[in-house]
Enzyme design. Structure first.
Site, PDB file in Angstrom:
ATOM      1  CG  HIS A  98      -2.298   0.657   0.835  1.00  0.00           C
ATOM      2  ND1 HIS A  98      -3.473   0.400   1.516  1.00  0.00           N
ATOM      3  CD2 HIS A  98      -2.633   1.551  -0.130  1.00  0.00           C
ATOM      4  CE1 HIS A  98      -4.458   1.122   0.982  1.00  0.00           C
ATOM      5  NE2 HIS A  98      -3.966   1.823  -0.002  1.00  0.00           N
ATOM      6  CG  ASP A 121      -6.380  -0.534   4.376  1.00  0.00           C
ATOM      7  OD1 ASP A 121      -6.236  -1.593   5.006  1.00  0.00           O
ATOM      8  OD2 ASP A 121      -5.423   0.097   3.889  1.00  0.00           O
ATOM      9  CG  HIS A 123      -4.295  -2.215   8.460  1.00  0.00           C
ATOM     10  ND1 HIS A 123      -4.463  -3.155   7.462  1.00  0.00           N
ATOM     11  CD2 HIS A 123      -3.919  -2.890   9.564  1.00  0.00           C
ATOM     12  CE1 HIS A 123      -4.196  -4.359   7.950  1.00  0.00           C
ATOM     13  NE2 HIS A 123      -3.868  -4.226   9.222  1.00  0.00           N
ATOM     14  CG  ASP A 125      -2.592   1.982   5.288  1.00  0.00           C
ATOM     15  OD1 ASP A 125      -2.224   1.171   6.162  1.00  0.00           O
ATOM     16  OD2 ASP A 125      -3.026   1.631   4.179  1.00  0.00           O
ATOM     17  CG  HIS A 138       2.660  -1.860   4.361  1.00  0.00           C
ATOM     18  ND1 HIS A 138       2.083  -3.097   4.124  1.00  0.00           N
ATOM     19  CD2 HIS A 138       3.043  -1.889   5.651  1.00  0.00           C
ATOM     20  CE1 HIS A 138       2.116  -3.819   5.233  1.00  0.00           C
ATOM     21  NE2 HIS A 138       2.689  -3.108   6.164  1.00  0.00           N
ATOM     22  CG  ASP A 225      -4.901  -3.189   1.926  1.00  0.00           C
ATOM     23  OD1 ASP A 225      -4.971  -4.413   1.753  1.00  0.00           O
ATOM     24  OD2 ASP A 225      -3.974  -2.643   2.582  1.00  0.00           O
ATOM     25  CG  ASP A 227      -5.495  -5.313   4.643  1.00  0.00           C
ATOM     26  OD1 ASP A 227      -6.362  -4.422   4.713  1.00  0.00           O
ATOM     27  OD2 ASP A 227      -4.285  -5.086   4.882  1.00  0.00           O
ATOM     28  CD  GLU A 270      -0.246  -4.383   1.353  1.00  0.00           C
ATOM     29  OE1 GLU A 270       0.270  -5.515   1.388  1.00  0.00           O
ATOM     30  OE2 GLU A 270       0.324  -3.361   1.787  1.00  0.00           O
TER      31      GLU A 270
END
Length: 298
Positions: A98, A121, A123, A125, A138, A225, A227, A270
């Site tokens: 990412h 995402d 996360h 980030d 990332h 992303d 994830d 990712e």
């Protein structure tokens, strides 16, 4: 005339797990060209940004992993994205980890006065060298694009910030570091965690997101992303987090974005085929792209 340009960014320098550099290849293998060609007048695959096989270097001052290399390679990506938009084509970037979003957004944001960003995402980030538990870049691209962090990252492309906090919506968050939580509250970023997605439902989340961004932005970048999805649907990612967005909810989200006509650039990141099961995650990414670009069930 609808034109799409695909840019591969096979970079794994923003984190420690090998394999994510094969993401663009896995996505191509999953049939991206065949899937998207019927949806555009022209589809051009521009190949990959050259990354090579550089050695891992930790910056002594900031403790950031591969800082110079990440900045250098992202600069190449920013230039390519800029070219694509200049040519009147829609830029679709395939990651890579990412950290590539730093380059994508540096290339995109100069074309808009008020660029919106949907950060799909698990996360946030939103780390900087000071808050990052790992030094992995990332985990920093959204912060860097907001102008927070190391100057090599924030000043990429020669200007900063790329985006404003009030023009960002994070969807699917369920693994935020303490520093990120503090920052979200401090600068006022709109976040739909899994709690909100479960409580409101994806339809409501997307309606609110679209309405929120539509009135104050002149373009919206989607940074997805894999994830963000639940690992049961997208197992081939470097930092999987249980309890994520489902495959069906993600299709609905993409379809609603397509109907809204607000998305002006996108990246899917990712995908790590080494950690995957029979290329399921890349196949999932391509299917979601289909929905984002107007594929219909009926």
């Amino acid at each position: 005339m609808k034109k799409l340009s695909i840019i591969g960014m096979p970079m794994d320098l923003g984190q420690m797990r090998r394999g994510v550099d094969m993401g663009p290849s896995a996505i191509r293998y999953a049939g991206i060209n065949e899937r998207l060609k019927p949806l555009f007048d022209e589809v051009h695959d521009l190949g990959d940004i050259p990354i090579g096989r550089p050695e891992v270097v930790v910056d002594k001052e900031s403790n950031l992993r591969n800082l110079d290399l990440v900045a250098e390679k992202n600069t190449l990506l920013a230039e390519k994205v800029d070219e694509v938009i200049e040519s009147g084509s829609f830029p679709l970037v395939l990651g890579g980890d990412h950290s590539i979003a730093i380059g994508t957004l540096a290339g995109v944001a100069k074309h808009y006065k008020n660029l919106g960003v949907i950060w799909y995402d698990a996360h946030g980030d939103l780390n900087t060298a000071e808050t990052s538990p790992t030094g992995n870049i990332h985990g920093m691209p959204l912060a860097a694009s907001l102008g927070l962090g190391h100057p090599l990252l924030t000043q990429l492309g020669g200007y900063s910030p790329k985006i404003k906090p009030e023009n960002v919506v994070i969807i699917g968050a369920r693994a935020l570091d303490d520093g990120e939580k503090d920052l979200i509250k401090e600068i006022g970023i709109k976040v739909y965690t899994m709690h909100e997605i479960d409580r409101l439902g994806m339809t409501k989340v997307m309606e609110e997101t679209i309405a929120y961004l539509k009135e104050k932005t002149d373009g919206v970048h989607l940074s997805l992303d894999l994830d963000g999805l639940d690992p049961s649907d997208a197992p081939g990612v470097g930092t999987p987090v249980m309890g994520g967005i489902s495959y069906r909810e993600s299709h609905l989200a993409m379809e609603m974005l397509e109907e809204s006509k607000i998305i002006t650039s996108a990246e899917f990141v990712e995908v790590n085929p080494i950690l995957d099961e029979k290329n399921r995650t890349a196949t999932c990414a391509v299917a979601l792209m289909g929905s984002l670009f107007g594929e219909k069930l009926l």
